[in-house]
Write an enzyme that holds these catalytic residues in place. Sequence first.
Site, PDB file in Angstrom:
ATOM      1  N   ASP A   8      51.469  43.072  39.948  1.00  0.00           N
ATOM      2  CA  ASP A   8      52.272  42.911  41.164  1.00  0.00           C
ATOM      3  C   ASP A   8      52.375  41.418  41.429  1.00  0.00           C
ATOM      4  O   ASP A   8      51.439  40.805  41.933  1.00  0.00           O
ATOM      5  CB  ASP A   8      51.605  43.647  42.324  1.00  0.00           C
ATOM      6  CG  ASP A   8      52.410  43.532  43.620  1.00  0.00           C
ATOM      7  OD1 ASP A   8      53.359  42.716  43.664  1.00  0.00           O
ATOM      8  OD2 ASP A   8      52.074  44.249  44.586  1.00  0.00           O
TER       9      ASP A   8
ATOM     10  N   TYR B 285      78.722  52.804  48.128  1.00  0.00           N
ATOM     11  CA  TYR B 285      77.640  53.702  47.675  1.00  0.00           C
ATOM     12  C   TYR B 285      77.624  53.772  46.159  1.00  0.00           C
ATOM     13  O   TYR B 285      78.674  53.947  45.535  1.00  0.00           O
ATOM     14  CB  TYR B 285      77.823  55.115  48.254  1.00  0.00           C
ATOM     15  CG  TYR B 285      76.654  55.488  49.113  1.00  0.00           C
ATOM     16  CD1 TYR B 285      75.412  55.756  48.523  1.00  0.00           C
ATOM     17  CD2 TYR B 285      76.733  55.505  50.493  1.00  0.00           C
ATOM     18  CE1 TYR B 285      74.314  56.042  49.296  1.00  0.00           C
ATOM     19  CE2 TYR B 285      75.628  55.796  51.277  1.00  0.00           C
ATOM     20  CZ  TYR B 285      74.414  56.057  50.668  1.00  0.00           C
ATOM     21  OH  TYR B 285      73.325  56.330  51.436  1.00  0.00           O
TER      22      TYR B 285
ATOM     23  N   GLU C  23      74.852  55.506  44.009  1.00  0.00           N
ATOM     24  CA  GLU C  23      73.690  56.224  43.450  1.00  0.00           C
ATOM     25  C   GLU C  23      73.804  56.349  41.936  1.00  0.00           C
ATOM     26  O   GLU C  23      74.873  56.676  41.412  1.00  0.00           O
ATOM     27  CB  GLU C  23      73.582  57.616  44.082  1.00  0.00           C
ATOM     28  CG  GLU C  23      73.025  57.562  45.490  1.00  0.00           C
ATOM     29  CD  GLU C  23      72.853  58.937  46.117  1.00  0.00           C
ATOM     30  OE1 GLU C  23      73.261  59.934  45.497  1.00  0.00           O
ATOM     31  OE2 GLU C  23      72.304  58.995  47.226  1.00  0.00           O
TER      32      GLU C  23
ATOM     33  N   LYS D 184      60.032  36.060  48.099  1.00  0.00           N
ATOM     34  CA  LYS D 184      58.913  35.137  48.381  1.00  0.00           C
ATOM     35  C   LYS D 184      59.148  33.845  47.596  1.00  0.00           C
ATOM     36  O   LYS D 184      60.170  33.214  47.817  1.00  0.00           O
ATOM     37  CB  LYS D 184      57.597  35.847  48.108  1.00  0.00           C
ATOM     38  CG  LYS D 184      57.438  37.085  49.039  1.00  0.00           C
ATOM     39  CD  LYS D 184      56.173  37.876  48.846  1.00  0.00           C
ATOM     40  CE  LYS D 184      56.179  39.097  49.782  1.00  0.00           C
ATOM     41  NZ  LYS D 184      55.004  39.970  49.559  1.00  0.00           N
TER      42      LYS D 184
ATOM     43  N   ARG E 284      65.798  39.711  50.636  1.00  0.00           N
ATOM     44  CA  ARG E 284      64.722  40.696  50.737  1.00  0.00           C
ATOM     45  C   ARG E 284      65.050  41.861  49.817  1.00  0.00           C
ATOM     46  O   ARG E 284      66.078  42.510  49.970  1.00  0.00           O
ATOM     47  CB  ARG E 284      64.585  41.203  52.174  1.00  0.00           C
ATOM     48  CG  ARG E 284      64.426  40.102  53.188  1.00  0.00           C
ATOM     49  CD  ARG E 284      63.890  40.642  54.469  1.00  0.00           C
ATOM     50  NE  ARG E 284      62.496  40.932  54.309  1.00  0.00           N
ATOM     51  CZ  ARG E 284      61.528  40.031  54.454  1.00  0.00           C
ATOM     52  NH1 ARG E 284      61.816  38.797  54.774  1.00  0.00           N
ATOM     53  NH2 ARG E 284      60.281  40.363  54.295  1.00  0.00           N
TER      54      ARG E 284
ATOM     55  N   THR F 250      58.554  41.429  44.646  1.00  0.00           N
ATOM     56  CA  THR F 250      59.579  41.234  45.661  1.00  0.00           C
ATOM     57  C   THR F 250      60.492  40.124  45.149  1.00  0.00           C
ATOM     58  O   THR F 250      60.139  39.378  44.227  1.00  0.00           O
ATOM     59  CB  THR F 250      58.985  40.795  47.009  1.00  0.00           C
ATOM     60  OG1 THR F 250      58.202  39.617  46.789  1.00  0.00           O
ATOM     61  CG2 THR F 250      58.099  41.879  47.605  1.00  0.00           C
TER      62      THR F 250
HETATM   63  C1  LIG Z   1      54.762  41.269  49.900  1.00  0.00           C
HETATM   64  C2  LIG Z   1      54.030  42.107  48.935  1.00  0.00           C
HETATM   65  C3  LIG Z   1      54.400  43.440  48.701  1.00  0.00           C
HETATM   66  C4  LIG Z   1      55.352  44.227  49.569  1.00  0.00           C
HETATM   67  O1  LIG Z   1      56.558  43.744  49.813  1.00  0.00           O
HETATM   68  P1  LIG Z   1      57.455  44.288  51.034  1.00  0.00           P
HETATM   69  O2  LIG Z   1      58.783  43.782  50.625  1.00  0.00           O
HETATM   70  O3  LIG Z   1      56.897  43.648  52.265  1.00  0.00           O
HETATM   71  O4  LIG Z   1      57.363  45.765  51.067  1.00  0.00           O
HETATM   72  C5  LIG Z   1      53.753  44.119  47.693  1.00  0.00           C
HETATM   73  N1  LIG Z   1      52.788  43.546  46.967  1.00  0.00           N
HETATM   74  C6  LIG Z   1      52.393  42.280  47.188  1.00  0.00           C
HETATM   75  C7  LIG Z   1      51.315  41.699  46.345  1.00  0.00           C
HETATM   76  C8  LIG Z   1      52.982  41.527  48.186  1.00  0.00           C
HETATM   77  O5  LIG Z   1      52.550  40.291  48.410  1.00  0.00           O
END
Ligand SMILES: *Cc1c(COP(=O)(O)O)cnc(C)c1O
Length: 421
Positions: A202, A56, A58, A231, A237, A228
């Site tokens: 994003d 942990y 925090e 991807k 993840r 994220t």
């Molecule tokens: C995948 C994605 C997210 C969210 O990611 P999670 O890990 O699934 O919560 C947010 N914004 C965009 C543009 C995404 O493609």
Amino acid sequence: MHEPKISHLAAEDPALADLIESEAQRQHDKLRMIASENYVSSAVLEATGTVLTNKYSEGYAGKRYYEGQQLIDPIESLAVERAKAVFGAEHANVQPYSGSPANLAIYLAFLQPGDTVMSMSLAHGGHLTHGSPVSITGKWFRPVHYGVEPETGRVDMSKVRELALAERPKLIIAGGTAIPRTIDFPAFAEIAAEVGAILMADIAHIAGLIAGGAHPSPIGLADVVTTTTHKTLRGPRGAMIMAKAEHATVVDKAVFPGLQGGPHNHTTAGIAVALHEAAQPSFKGYAHQIVANASALAVALNERGFDLVSGGTDNHLILIDLTSKGIPGKPAAKALDAAGIELNFNGVPFDTRRPFDPSGIRLGTAALTTRGLTEAQMPQVAEWMDQTVTAAVKEDTAALDRIAGEVRDLLAAYPMPGYTA
Ligand SMILES: *Cc1c(COP(=O)(O)O)cnc(C)c1O
């Protein structure tokens, strides 16, 4: 077999171990083209499977609420410093549990409930967390959306500017989840400056392309950048927020204690490894190969009469309107899955069908690039997709089985990290 071995799990819980072994086999045998997915390296897998999950932590490095952080602090600091170096960011936070909480942290950092947020509409390629009515971001804030033009399938930045001037959003979001074209971050930055909005990029989908120099970066233009890590960036993840130095404190406070408790230290370690990999020269080759593969696949799909939104792609992602092929997205995606080609059904801009039964499919080339496929295999992939769609219309399941076998035969020559034959 899964690699690293899961022998303790097999002894302790054989039912679960069997399912995981089968999943490793499935990932090995299928052409994985879900645009948000990838194969992490064995090193990333190992980091995420360590004793770091026991701890942990925090708080942030040097300022924690629990003792025993002698080794967690340097691990998290490594991840933070690597994120800053790979992307050229002034500040990085590697604690968000995933992309959606990372985005919510930005709302918490900069907005009050009811404030106006401007973003790409979900139907045109935005994300749920960009103000969809079913998301907390749409329920607790006031979203206004831009979209793509019906003729071009592309965003017209002059219309984005008009909307921003009319609505005066406090936050502008650039980016999305089904955008096959280069995002014009400089134009977004100019608009945000003109209306006095915070600009958030994003880059969840394209982070790996940006790290590898295959897509322009929003760093230095956007106030905050969320992504994220799993991807195109090819980590575990998780998520990260990068920000201009002036926003560091407000962002960190929004993540913890605003939204989250203890960070997932095993994930932090996996992110650190993925960022180390992203800093290697070979990662540039990987990122550019993703784009080259998507371009080659787009050409081959166009030649076979597929109707690509915006006519093609600049990145890893292709969005296809299947109306001209006489089949909706969902039955096509199911047939493709049966034929060993894994992707998702997806709405297309101005879709006349419902979101759970839309007109299109979406695919990406990150995972197959990690496997080692190149432009040379893309005509074959397009041909399999075309044959599958035709077979699905005729309900020819034998053809789907044959294609699945051919896919498996091809992929046998391309090793998968996380699996040994
Ligand atoms: C995948 C994605 C997210 C969210 O990611 P999670 O890990 O699934 O919560 C947010 N914004 C965009 C543009 C995404 O493609």
